[in-house]
Scaffold this active site. Structure first.
Site, PDB file in Angstrom:
ATOM      1  N   ASP A 177       0.830  -1.213   0.000  1.00 32.77           N
ATOM      2  CA  ASP A 177       0.000   0.000   0.000  1.00 32.77           C
ATOM      3  C   ASP A 177       0.863   1.261   0.000  1.00 32.77           C
ATOM      4  O   ASP A 177       0.628   2.193   0.779  1.00 32.77           O
ATOM      5  CB  ASP A 177      -0.953  -0.026   1.198  1.00 32.77           C
ATOM      6  CG  ASP A 177      -1.968  -1.153   1.085  1.00 32.77           C
ATOM      7  OD1 ASP A 177      -2.839  -1.060   0.203  1.00 32.77           O
ATOM      8  OD2 ASP A 177      -1.854  -2.136   1.843  1.00 32.77           O
ATOM      9  N   HIS A 210      -5.783  -1.222  -6.763  1.00 32.12           N
ATOM     10  CA  HIS A 210      -5.608   0.123  -7.309  1.00 32.12           C
ATOM     11  C   HIS A 210      -4.908   0.102  -8.660  1.00 32.12           C
ATOM     12  O   HIS A 210      -5.257   0.863  -9.552  1.00 32.12           O
ATOM     13  CB  HIS A 210      -4.790   0.971  -6.333  1.00 32.12           C
ATOM     14  CG  HIS A 210      -5.625   1.747  -5.383  1.00 32.12           C
ATOM     15  ND1 HIS A 210      -5.797   3.103  -5.450  1.00 32.12           N
ATOM     16  CD2 HIS A 210      -6.367   1.344  -4.330  1.00 32.12           C
ATOM     17  CE1 HIS A 210      -6.583   3.513  -4.477  1.00 32.12           C
ATOM     18  NE2 HIS A 210      -6.940   2.448  -3.781  1.00 32.12           N
ATOM     19  N   HIS A 238      -3.671  -9.766  -1.317  1.00 32.34           N
ATOM     20  CA  HIS A 238      -4.197  -8.406  -1.225  1.00 32.34           C
ATOM     21  C   HIS A 238      -5.722  -8.459  -1.129  1.00 32.34           C
ATOM     22  O   HIS A 238      -6.396  -8.968  -2.023  1.00 32.34           O
ATOM     23  CB  HIS A 238      -3.795  -7.589  -2.454  1.00 32.34           C
ATOM     24  CG  HIS A 238      -4.081  -6.120  -2.317  1.00 32.34           C
ATOM     25  ND1 HIS A 238      -3.157  -5.229  -1.817  1.00 32.34           N
ATOM     26  CD2 HIS A 238      -5.185  -5.390  -2.602  1.00 32.34           C
ATOM     27  CE1 HIS A 238      -3.667  -4.012  -1.817  1.00 32.34           C
ATOM     28  NE2 HIS A 238      -4.912  -4.085  -2.287  1.00 32.34           N
ATOM     29  N   HIS A 272      -5.033  -0.527   5.601  1.00 26.31           N
ATOM     30  CA  HIS A 272      -3.933   0.362   5.954  1.00 26.31           C
ATOM     31  C   HIS A 272      -3.592   0.355   7.435  1.00 26.31           C
ATOM     32  O   HIS A 272      -2.672   1.035   7.871  1.00 26.31           O
ATOM     33  CB  HIS A 272      -4.251   1.790   5.501  1.00 26.31           C
ATOM     34  CG  HIS A 272      -4.215   1.965   4.021  1.00 26.31           C
ATOM     35  ND1 HIS A 272      -4.231   3.212   3.408  1.00 26.31           N
ATOM     36  CD2 HIS A 272      -4.146   1.052   3.018  1.00 26.31           C
ATOM     37  CE1 HIS A 272      -4.175   3.047   2.093  1.00 26.31           C
ATOM     38  NE2 HIS A 272      -4.128   1.750   1.843  1.00 26.31           N
ATOM     39  N   ASP A 294      -0.817  -2.789  -4.353  1.00 27.84           N
ATOM     40  CA  ASP A 294      -1.015  -1.343  -4.433  1.00 27.84           C
ATOM     41  C   ASP A 294       0.314  -0.606  -4.356  1.00 27.84           C
ATOM     42  O   ASP A 294       0.489   0.329  -3.570  1.00 27.84           O
ATOM     43  CB  ASP A 294      -1.989  -0.858  -3.360  1.00 27.84           C
ATOM     44  CG  ASP A 294      -3.442  -1.140  -3.721  1.00 27.84           C
ATOM     45  OD1 ASP A 294      -3.693  -1.593  -4.859  1.00 27.84           O
ATOM     46  OD2 ASP A 294      -4.328  -0.924  -2.877  1.00 27.84           O
ATOM     47  N   HIS A 309       1.121   3.216  -2.694  1.00 29.28           N
ATOM     48  CA  HIS A 309       0.292   4.193  -3.416  1.00 29.28           C
ATOM     49  C   HIS A 309       1.115   5.292  -4.079  1.00 29.28           C
ATOM     50  O   HIS A 309       0.770   6.480  -4.008  1.00 29.28           O
ATOM     51  CB  HIS A 309      -0.765   4.794  -2.487  1.00 29.28           C
ATOM     52  CG  HIS A 309      -1.836   3.827  -2.112  1.00 29.28           C
ATOM     53  ND1 HIS A 309      -2.938   3.593  -2.888  1.00 29.28           N
ATOM     54  CD2 HIS A 309      -1.940   2.978  -1.045  1.00 29.28           C
ATOM     55  CE1 HIS A 309      -3.697   2.661  -2.320  1.00 29.28           C
ATOM     56  NE2 HIS A 309      -3.105   2.259  -1.207  1.00 29.28           N
TER      57      HIS A 309
END
Length: 444
Positions: free
Chosen positions: A6, A83, A147, A180, A47, A8
């Protein structure tokens, strides 16, 4: 090994270029820690990117970081999150072809005496097709990297117990991404852990960000949390009495060190009306990078408004509405094109036409409506725009209808906002159906 996820990269939070760079910087710090700690592997649980169209600086930054790992002989093992997932080849496939990463899947990838397997994110509507059968290994330990929102943690919609029971491989640990919030639990002798995000992707993520350091001993699995130095967030809570207003808010803001910080001001109590823009501009004048206001007071203006009103993440309201609509994956794909993608307005019509035509020929099942709430993300990051075009496109029986629906609403903005509180990342506004390149092909 380092267990991260994550990251991002490419997320321009609050429309701030500096925040976009922060997400890449956090990933680079993970890589730096891996080099300093001389770990055996870096495992990424999905992600890597915030969306499926990372821009050139994000790609170049990622390549530079992966090359540093490769030069040090540290393998980068990863899976695809919701994502960044595309209908064709994944960015991770490109890095693998360059010799900079390994995409985990049904076949074991052995590092030392540990066999690693991967399970990309799969939409809830398609999980019944999975059989969790993996190729055997002869290593001493086995790890699954996955995930999604797994039990026994908050917001779960995927049963870890089912994965472990139906798998033909006995896993010593399951390393997760998507939620998260870092957390660890033990299920029937198997350690299950979330590493959390490396940067704050929403104002609800108040705890320090970081990753897991996982070590396999002869008789145990040791999981430890490591924090990362990230841009400071100042959470300013203001309780307003009946006759207090903007001056009390300013006084409270001055009590915090705002230098280069992201400032989240939360208003509670009663008090006078406070204009968010006035608070935000004042915080910037005091040194903040960016500021947002969450006015959580009861508002009575004769309209049907939620009591929790957030000016910090205006896109959250749109994503909440999209979640409630229970749109098909095809409609969500159109939504992503119209609202969230980097496609120029002049090209949206042709892009939607091409996508819908492709789905009609290759994956008609993508037009089946999903369960409400199946595909929403908690992260912000795209301009809020009217979602009526998306609902029209979901019902279209041909590409032309979807095209017209998208064209009619491009550029319309949504003004209503509402705060979301979950730190989960699985609630996505645009989640593509699994393609031939996804792990679903391995397990179907």
């Amino acid at each position: 090994m380092i267990h991260t996820g994550d990251t991002h990269i490419g997320y321009q939070q609050y429309h701030s270029p500096e925040r976009r760079q922060d997400f890449l910087d956090a990933f680079e710090r993970v890589v730096a820690d891996a080099l300093d700690g001389d770990v055996d592997a870096v495992v990424h649980a999905g992600d890597l990117y915030h969306d499926r169209r990372p821009e050139l600086p994000d790609l170049l930054g990622t390549l530079a970081a992966l090359r540093r790992l490769d030069d040090a002989g540290i393998p980068f093992l990863a899976i695809v999150g919701n994502h960044e997932s595309t209908r064709g080849g994944q960015w991770l496939d490109l890095f693998e072809r360059l010799g900079l990463a390994t995409r985990l899947g049904r076949d074991p990838h052995v590092v030392g005496d540990v066999a690693f397997y991967g399970l990309d994110h799969v939409p809830r509507s398609r999980r019944d097709e999975l059989d969790y059968q993996f190729e055997p290994h002869d290593a001493e330990r086995a790890v699954l990297v996955a995930h999604g929102l797994f039990t026994p943690f908050a917001h779960a919609d995927w049963e870890t117990e089912t994965v472990l029971a139906e798998s033909n491989v006995d896993f010593d640990a399951v390393l997760l991404g998507d939620n998260h919030v870092p957390d660890t639990a033990e299920l029937d002798g198997t350690w299950v852990t979330y590493c959390g995000s490396t940067e704050r992707a929403s104002a609800s993520e108040r705890d320090p960000r970081g990753y897991n350091l996982v070590q396999f001993g002869p008789d145990e699995v040791d999981i430890r949390r490591r924090t990362l130095e990230t841009r400071p967030f100042a959470f300013v809570e203001v309780d307003l009495a009946g006759d207090e207003g903007i001056e009390r808010v300013r006084q409270r803001v001055r009590e915090f060190d705002l230098e280069d910080a992201v400032v989240i001001v939360e208003l509670r109590g009663e008090g006078d009306a406070v204009t968010p823009a006035a608070v935000e501009s004042f915080a910037v004048e005091e040194g903040a990078l960016v500021a947002r206001v969450n006015d959580k007071r009861d508002i009575d203006d004769g309209a049907e408004l939620a009591t929790d009103v957030s000016f910090a993440d205006p896109d959250d309201a749109v994503r909440e509405r999209v979640r409630e609509m229970g749109l098909s994956s095809a409609a969500l794909d159109v939504d992503e094109t119209v609202r969230a993608s980097k496609v120029a307005d002049s090209n949206v019509r042709d892009e939607v036409r091409e996508r819908v035509e492709s789905l009609l020929s290759d994956d008609p099942g993508a037009f089946v409506a999903a369960e409400s709430g199946d595909d929403l993300e908690s992260d912000d990051g795209v301009e809020a725009e009217d979602s009526e075009a998306i609902e029209d496109a979901a019902d279209a029986e041909d590409a032309e209808a979807a095209e017209d629906a998208a064209e009619s609403d491009t550029g319309t903005t949504t003004e209503t906002t509402a705060e979301t509180t979950t730190e989960s990342d699985s609630e996505a506004a645009a989640e593509p159906a699994a393609s031939q390149d996804s792990s679903l092909g391995d397990f179907a």
